[in-house]
Design an enzyme around this catalytic site. Structure first.
Site, PDB file in Angstrom:
ATOM      1  N   GLY A 114       0.608  -1.138  -0.101  1.00 29.19           N
ATOM      2  CA  GLY A 114      -0.118  -0.273  -0.546  1.00 29.19           C
ATOM      3  C   GLY A 114       0.095   1.629   0.076  1.00 29.19           C
ATOM      4  N   CYS A 115       0.350   2.444   0.705  1.00 26.14           N
ATOM      5  CA  CYS A 115       0.989   3.715   1.056  1.00 26.14           C
ATOM      6  C   CYS A 115       2.232   3.664   1.278  1.00 26.14           C
ATOM      7  CB  CYS A 115      -0.348   4.845   1.187  1.00 26.14           C
ATOM      8  SG  CYS A 115       0.989   6.090   1.127  1.00 26.14           S
ATOM      9  N   PHE A 116       3.533   4.211   1.021  1.00 28.04           N
ATOM     10  CA  PHE A 116       4.612   4.367   0.760  1.00 28.04           C
ATOM     11  C   PHE A 116       4.486   5.404   2.261  1.00 28.04           C
ATOM     12  CE2 PHE A 116       6.288   6.222  -2.443  1.00 28.04           C
ATOM     13  CZ  PHE A 116       5.647   7.301  -2.095  1.00 28.04           C
TER      14      PHE A 116
END
Length: 216
Positions: free
Chosen positions: A50-52
């Protein structure tokens, strides 16, 4: 119509990327993994889930981890950017490079952190962040790491009715993301995405694994 608009706006507001996605991934089956040597007695591991912004914050809370760096990996283009990777056409996923002391925390523990800090059954995304650039990948650098990942994945799978979505991929190269992405959660605590997605995800992880957390 109003409810539909509000729902669409909420998804956009609480999304890590721009939402322009296509599913273009690379066939890694014939690639040999690239092993990153120790530097100053510190090892490196690579994960995508997912979003880093979220993943970076999770790993930086773990004992033995010096730093987690946001970037891109798993694709077929060189020098990916945030804008290009978010189209989904580069094949890259938002990933983190975890720099850690193997004398304090081992690779298997980092893999357990990986599975324990996300919804491991969601394919091509986490939460409202959807697209191949948000897919779950664990990168291995040698056969020992691959075996560890497969062992932990098999154990985790027993706790779910749905299949585990994470890809197990030979590591090739990590591209560091733009400077403004680094330590994003820490630098932008007022951001709506950080308040409504990143911080709850981090707190959920902390509650689940208190024994792994740094003292401060």
């Amino acid at each position: 119509m109003k409810m539909l608009y509000l729902l669409s706006f909420s998804i956009f507001l609480f999304s890590c990327g721009n939402g322009n996605t296509q599913n273009t991934t690379q066939n890694h089956t014939k690639l040999d993994p690239v092993e990153v040597p120790l530097q100053n007695n510190k090892a490196r591991a690579y994960f995508a889930s997912g979003c880093f912004w979220c993943v970076e914050a999770v790993y930086e809370s773990v004992k033995g981890v010096d730093e987690a760096i946001s970037g891109y990996s798993g694709g077929h283009t060189t020098n990916p950017t945030y804008e290009s990777s978010n189209t989904g056409r580069t094949g890259h996923a938002e990933a983190v490079e975890v720099i850690y002391d193997p004398q304090v925390v081992d690779f298997e523990t980092l893999v357990r952190v990986y599975f324990g800090s996300q919804n491991p059954t969601q394919a091509n995304g986490q939460g409202s962040d959807m697209g191949s650039q948000y897919r779950s990948i664990i990168f291995y650098q040698n056969e020992e790491q691959k075996n560890i990942i497969e062992k932990v994945k098999s154990e985790i799978a027993k706790n779910y009715k749905q299949p585990i979505a994470a890809e197990i991929v030979p590591f090739q190269k990590f591209w560091k993301a733009e400077d403004y992405h680094q330590n994003y959660e820490r630098m932008h605590p007022e951001n709506p995405y950080i308040q409504n997605v990143s911080i709850p995800r981090l707190n959920k992880f902390k509650k689940k694994f208190p024994e792994l957390l740094k003292e401060h």
